[in-house]
Design a protein around this motif. Structure first.
Motif, PDB file in Angstrom:
ATOM      1  N   ARG A 229       8.541  37.056  84.040  1.00 41.45           N
ATOM      2  CA  ARG A 229       9.948  36.906  84.414  1.00 41.45           C
ATOM      3  C   ARG A 229      10.799  37.978  83.736  1.00 41.45           C
ATOM      4  N   PHE A 230      10.506  38.248  82.470  1.00 39.75           N
ATOM      5  CA  PHE A 230      11.250  39.291  81.767  1.00 39.75           C
ATOM      6  C   PHE A 230      11.009  40.661  82.386  1.00 39.75           C
ATOM      7  N   LYS A 231       9.779  40.925  82.807  1.00 40.30           N
ATOM      8  CA  LYS A 231       9.483  42.197  83.469  1.00 40.30           C
ATOM      9  C   LYS A 231      10.274  42.324  84.767  1.00 40.30           C
ATOM     10  N   ILE A 232      10.341  41.237  85.535  1.00 38.57           N
ATOM     11  CA  ILE A 232      11.090  41.254  86.786  1.00 38.57           C
ATOM     12  C   ILE A 232      12.573  41.470  86.512  1.00 38.57           C
ATOM     13  N   LEU A 233      13.119  40.786  85.514  1.00 34.97           N
ATOM     14  CA  LEU A 233      14.522  40.968  85.154  1.00 34.97           C
ATOM     15  C   LEU A 233      14.797  42.395  84.691  1.00 34.97           C
ATOM     16  N   LEU A 234      13.874  42.958  83.926  1.00 31.61           N
ATOM     17  CA  LEU A 234      14.033  44.328  83.449  1.00 31.61           C
ATOM     18  C   LEU A 234      14.010  45.314  84.613  1.00 31.61           C
ATOM     19  N   CYS A 235      13.108  45.124  85.550  1.00 33.35           N
ATOM     20  CA  CYS A 235      13.052  45.998  86.728  1.00 33.35           C
ATOM     21  C   CYS A 235      14.326  45.873  87.565  1.00 33.35           C
ATOM     22  N   ASN A 236      14.822  44.658  87.714  1.00 34.70           N
ATOM     23  CA  ASN A 236      16.072  44.467  88.457  1.00 34.70           C
ATOM     24  C   ASN A 236      17.236  45.128  87.743  1.00 34.70           C
ATOM     25  N   ALA A 237      17.253  45.058  86.423  1.00 35.37           N
ATOM     26  CA  ALA A 237      18.321  45.707  85.660  1.00 35.37           C
ATOM     27  C   ALA A 237      18.267  47.224  85.846  1.00 35.37           C
ATOM     28  N   TYR A 238      17.054  47.794  85.856  1.00 31.73           N
ATOM     29  CA  TYR A 238      16.916  49.235  86.082  1.00 31.73           C
ATOM     30  C   TYR A 238      17.444  49.620  87.464  1.00 31.73           C
ATOM     31  N   VAL A 239      17.141  48.816  88.462  1.00 36.04           N
ATOM     32  CA  VAL A 239      17.605  49.106  89.817  1.00 36.04           C
ATOM     33  C   VAL A 239      19.133  49.057  89.880  1.00 36.04           C
TER      34      VAL A 239
ATOM     35  N   LEU B  64      21.260  49.500  87.371  1.00 36.24           N
ATOM     36  CA  LEU B  64      21.782  50.654  86.628  1.00 36.24           C
ATOM     37  C   LEU B  64      21.645  51.938  87.419  1.00 36.24           C
ATOM     38  N   LEU B  65      20.537  52.091  88.121  1.00 36.01           N
ATOM     39  CA  LEU B  65      20.341  53.277  88.951  1.00 36.01           C
ATOM     40  C   LEU B  65      21.373  53.335  90.075  1.00 36.01           C
ATOM     41  N   CYS B  66      21.645  52.210  90.707  1.00 33.35           N
ATOM     42  CA  CYS B  66      22.655  52.173  91.773  1.00 33.35           C
ATOM     43  C   CYS B  66      24.042  52.487  91.226  1.00 33.35           C
TER      44      CYS B  66
ATOM     45  N   ALA C 123      24.702  54.295  88.587  1.00 35.09           N
ATOM     46  CA  ALA C 123      24.725  55.719  88.254  1.00 35.09           C
ATOM     47  C   ALA C 123      24.924  56.572  89.504  1.00 35.09           C
ATOM     48  N   ILE C 124      24.272  56.213  90.596  1.00 37.49           N
ATOM     49  CA  ILE C 124      24.417  56.971  91.842  1.00 37.49           C
ATOM     50  C   ILE C 124      25.840  56.862  92.362  1.00 37.49           C
ATOM     51  N   VAL C 125      26.410  55.665  92.308  1.00 40.91           N
ATOM     52  CA  VAL C 125      27.774  55.457  92.805  1.00 40.91           C
ATOM     53  C   VAL C 125      28.775  56.251  91.971  1.00 40.91           C
ATOM     54  N   ILE C 126      28.518  56.401  90.680  1.00 39.66           N
ATOM     55  CA  ILE C 126      29.435  57.148  89.815  1.00 39.66           C
ATOM     56  C   ILE C 126      29.243  58.653  89.968  1.00 39.66           C
ATOM     57  N   VAL C 127      28.012  59.113  90.083  1.00 37.01           N
ATOM     58  CA  VAL C 127      27.724  60.543  90.061  1.00 37.01           C
ATOM     59  C   VAL C 127      28.073  61.235  91.382  1.00 37.01           C
ATOM     60  N   LEU C 128      27.863  60.603  92.508  1.00 39.44           N
ATOM     61  CA  LEU C 128      28.109  61.267  93.793  1.00 39.44           C
ATOM     62  C   LEU C 128      29.556  61.724  93.965  1.00 39.44           C
ATOM     63  N   PRO C 129      30.554  60.883  93.703  1.00 37.77           N
ATOM     64  CA  PRO C 129      31.927  61.400  93.823  1.00 37.77           C
ATOM     65  C   PRO C 129      32.231  62.510  92.820  1.00 37.77           C
ATOM     66  N   LEU C 130      31.671  62.414  91.626  1.00 35.78           N
ATOM     67  CA  LEU C 130      31.902  63.459  90.635  1.00 35.78           C
ATOM     68  C   LEU C 130      31.322  64.791  91.090  1.00 35.78           C
ATOM     69  N   GLN C 131      30.141  64.757  91.697  1.00 39.31           N
ATOM     70  CA  GLN C 131      29.549  65.992  92.196  1.00 39.31           C
ATOM     71  C   GLN C 131      30.414  66.596  93.304  1.00 39.31           C
ATOM     72  N   PHE C 132      30.981  65.761  94.160  1.00 35.77           N
ATOM     73  CA  PHE C 132      31.847  66.258  95.226  1.00 35.77           C
ATOM     74  C   PHE C 132      33.097  66.909  94.642  1.00 35.77           C
ATOM     75  N   VAL C 133      33.690  66.267  93.639  1.00 33.20           N
ATOM     76  CA  VAL C 133      34.885  66.832  93.003  1.00 33.20           C
ATOM     77  C   VAL C 133      34.559  68.155  92.337  1.00 33.20           C
TER      78      VAL C 133
END
Length: 65
Positions: free
Chosen positions: A6-16, A18-20, A22-32
């Protein structure tokens, strides 16, 4: 289901999540940054051309003397 799995599943979900985030934050910054960099070239390029032309003229005058 074991607690370890269960902890492994929670950790994998947390990584996903965080990755989303990060993508949402970085894409507009790259455009600017792309817009700023594009405008920077339009603004700086004529100034660089003038500076290099002046330097080359000075260099040519030194060779002539």
């Amino acid at each position: 289901m074991k607690l370890k799995n269960r902890f492994k599943i929670l950790l994998c979900n947390a990584y996903v999540v965080l990755l989303c985030i990060a993508i949402v934050i970085v894409l507009p910054l790259q455009f600017v940054l792309f817009l700023v960099k594009g405008n920077k070239n339009k603004l700086v390029r004529p100034l660089e051309d003038r500076a290099f032309k002046t330097l080359f003229c000075i260099n040519d005058l030194r060779k002539n003397i």
